[in-house]
Design an enzyme around this catalytic site. Structure first.
Site, PDB file in Angstrom:
ATOM      1  N   LYS A   1       3.140  16.171   5.062  1.00 16.05           N
ATOM      2  CA  LYS A   1       2.866  15.511   6.346  1.00 16.05           C
ATOM      3  C   LYS A   1       1.894  16.418   7.096  1.00 16.05           C
ATOM      4  O   LYS A   1       2.300  17.271   7.897  1.00 16.05           O
ATOM      5  CB  LYS A   1       4.168  15.296   7.120  1.00 16.05           C
ATOM      6  CG  LYS A   1       4.023  14.396   8.350  1.00 16.05           C
ATOM      7  CD  LYS A   1       5.385  14.075   8.952  1.00 16.05           C
ATOM      8  CE  LYS A   1       5.266  13.360  10.301  1.00 16.05           C
ATOM      9  NZ  LYS A   1       4.852  11.961  10.198  1.00 16.05           N
TER      10      LYS A   1
HETATM   11  N1  PPE Z   1       4.395   7.082   6.562  1.00 10.64           N
HETATM   12  C1  PPE Z   1       3.606   7.696   7.486  1.00 10.64           C
HETATM   13  C2  PPE Z   1       2.155   7.774   7.250  1.00 10.64           C
HETATM   14  C3  PPE Z   1       4.195   8.251   8.623  1.00 10.64           C
HETATM   15  O1  PPE Z   1       3.430   8.867   9.515  1.00 10.64           O
HETATM   16  C4  PPE Z   1       5.588   8.135   8.823  1.00 10.64           C
HETATM   17  C5  PPE Z   1       6.227   8.712  10.032  1.00 10.64           C
HETATM   18  C6  PPE Z   1       6.361   7.485   7.839  1.00 10.64           C
HETATM   19  C7  PPE Z   1       5.730   6.983   6.718  1.00 10.64           C
HETATM   20  C8  PPE Z   1       7.857   7.384   7.931  1.00 10.64           C
HETATM   21  O2  PPE Z   1       8.469   8.637   7.686  1.00 10.64           O
HETATM   22  P1  PPE Z   1       9.827   9.062   8.387  1.00 10.64           P
HETATM   23  O3  PPE Z   1       9.555   9.210   9.838  1.00 10.64           O
HETATM   24  O4  PPE Z   1      10.207  10.328   7.741  1.00 10.64           O
HETATM   25  O5  PPE Z   1      10.802   7.963   8.126  1.00 10.64           O
HETATM   26  N2  PPE Z   1       5.439   8.630  11.200  1.00 10.64           N
HETATM   27  C9  PPE Z   1       5.763   9.467  12.307  1.00 10.64           C
HETATM   28  C10 PPE Z   1       4.597   9.582  13.211  1.00 10.64           C
HETATM   29  C11 PPE Z   1       4.478   8.673  14.366  1.00 10.64           C
HETATM   30  C12 PPE Z   1       3.344   9.091  15.246  1.00 10.64           C
HETATM   31  O6  PPE Z   1       2.638   8.208  15.756  1.00 10.64           O
HETATM   32  O7  PPE Z   1       3.170  10.302  15.468  1.00 10.64           O
HETATM   33  C13 PPE Z   1       7.073   9.057  12.944  1.00 10.64           C
HETATM   34  O8  PPE Z   1       7.524   7.922  12.746  1.00 10.64           O
HETATM   35  O9  PPE Z   1       7.662   9.885  13.616  1.00 10.64           O
END
Ligand code: PPE
Length: 315
Positions: A159
């Protein structure tokens, strides 16, 4: 606008919100040298609790390692404790926590390794990510004309801040065209994920989600959905999802820390199923919200209480 909280944690020390600044020539500013997390802390009947803290810290450490930041200077336990302390000192009942690890100020040039690693933990209040009605009504999304970061370019399992330049292109295009969010296809043309969410597609009672090899972030909410679905007896497979599956699905929904579980009611102006939240998304939301709101015993051990639980004798 972001509402400041009192403190931000920097390299083990609590500093004032306004003190958390960096030099413009820090490595991260020119070269995007950062890895980060997004974590939610929820208000429960027994006080604030952080959702899947261990898993988020682990992914942060993994992301750092992928970028050869093998030692960020703090153990996983120290980082987890730092976040709990941060929520305590800021007196938050619920909030969004943003740990950021980056290469700071020192040397210019692509090679990052001489620049110090800085660790910051911040939190703030963050409401519904895709709008108030999104969770109940569903959102209208498009397939992006931008391709998701490809294997051997930017590693999707990390990430990293830089990945979000790709996400920003997806998001801005979607908004400019009147959609709430965009879905990126991977370099092979299969469904990957939203700009900030993993994706699930339901057909004939079975859930499909793209595998980690489809350039997706290994989402912690994604993992939670897989576990909840399994325990509800709903068949679920991680498999390549062709784009057109989105158009013939009974249900499509997003998962993410910020988006939680958000139903999708149309893709490219084609209604998904009946054009509203479907029964499987609703069932999963119900389970998910019961856990995070603490209205059901935490059978999976997903919640870390922010305030130490008092031993019975001291109560
Ligand atoms: N894919 C991406 C590209 C992504 O950024 C997130 C989280 C996810 C999948 C889901 O992952 P998880 O949160 O572990 O379930 N995106 C974060 C960023 C939001 C933002 O705008 O900053 C979040 O949901 O916190």
């Amino acid at each position: 606008m972001l509402t400041p909280t009192d403190k931000i944690w920097h390299n083990g020390r609590l500093i004032r919100w306004d003190e958390a600044t960096i030099h413009v020539l820090s490595h991260v500013v020119s070269y995007g040298t950062s890895v980060f997390e997004g974590i939610r802390c929820y208000a429960t009947p027994s006080g604030p609790a952080v959702f899947r803290l261990r898993e988020h810290v682990r992914r942060l450490v993994d992301s750092a390692r992928i970028y050869r930041m093998e030692n960020v200077g703090f153990s996983a336990d120290q980082l987890a404790e730092g976040m709990l302390e941060l929520v305590r000192v800021n007196k938050m009942e619920s909030c969004y926590i943003r740990p950021i690890v980056f290469r700071g100020y020192g040397e210019m040039g692509v090679n990052p390794v001489k620049n110090p690693i800085e660790v910051y933990l911040a939190c703030w209040s963050w409401g519904k990510y895709l709008g108030e009605e999104a969770l109940a009504e569903g959102v209208d999304v498009c397939v992006s004309s931008w391709t998701r970061i490809a294997p051997n370019t930017l590693p999707a399992l990390a990430k990293a801040g830089a990945n979000y330049m790709n996400s920003q292109l997806v998001k801005m295009e979607a908004l400019a065209n009147g959609y709430s969010e965009g879905i990126a296809l991977d370099a092979n043309g299969y469904v990957s994920e939203g700009s900030g969410e993993n994706i699930f597609v339901v057909r004939d009672g079975k859930i499909h989600t793209p595998p980690l090899g489809a350039s997706v972030l290994p989402g912690i909410t994604r993992d939670s959905v897989l576990i909840l679905a399994r325990d509800l007896g709903i068949p679920v497979v991680e498999t390549l999802v062709p784009r057109e599956m989105l158009y013939i699905a009974d249900e499509v929904f997003f998962s993410g820390t910020a988006a939680e579980i958000t139903p999708i009611r149309s893709v490219d102006r084609i209604a998904v199923g009946k054009g509203r939240r479907g029964p499987i998304a609703e069932k999963l939301q119900k389970e998910f919200f019961a856990v995070i709101n603490g209205t059901r015993p935490d059978q999976y051990g997903w919640l870390s209480p922010v305030h130490a639980v008092q031993p019975a004798a001291a109560r």
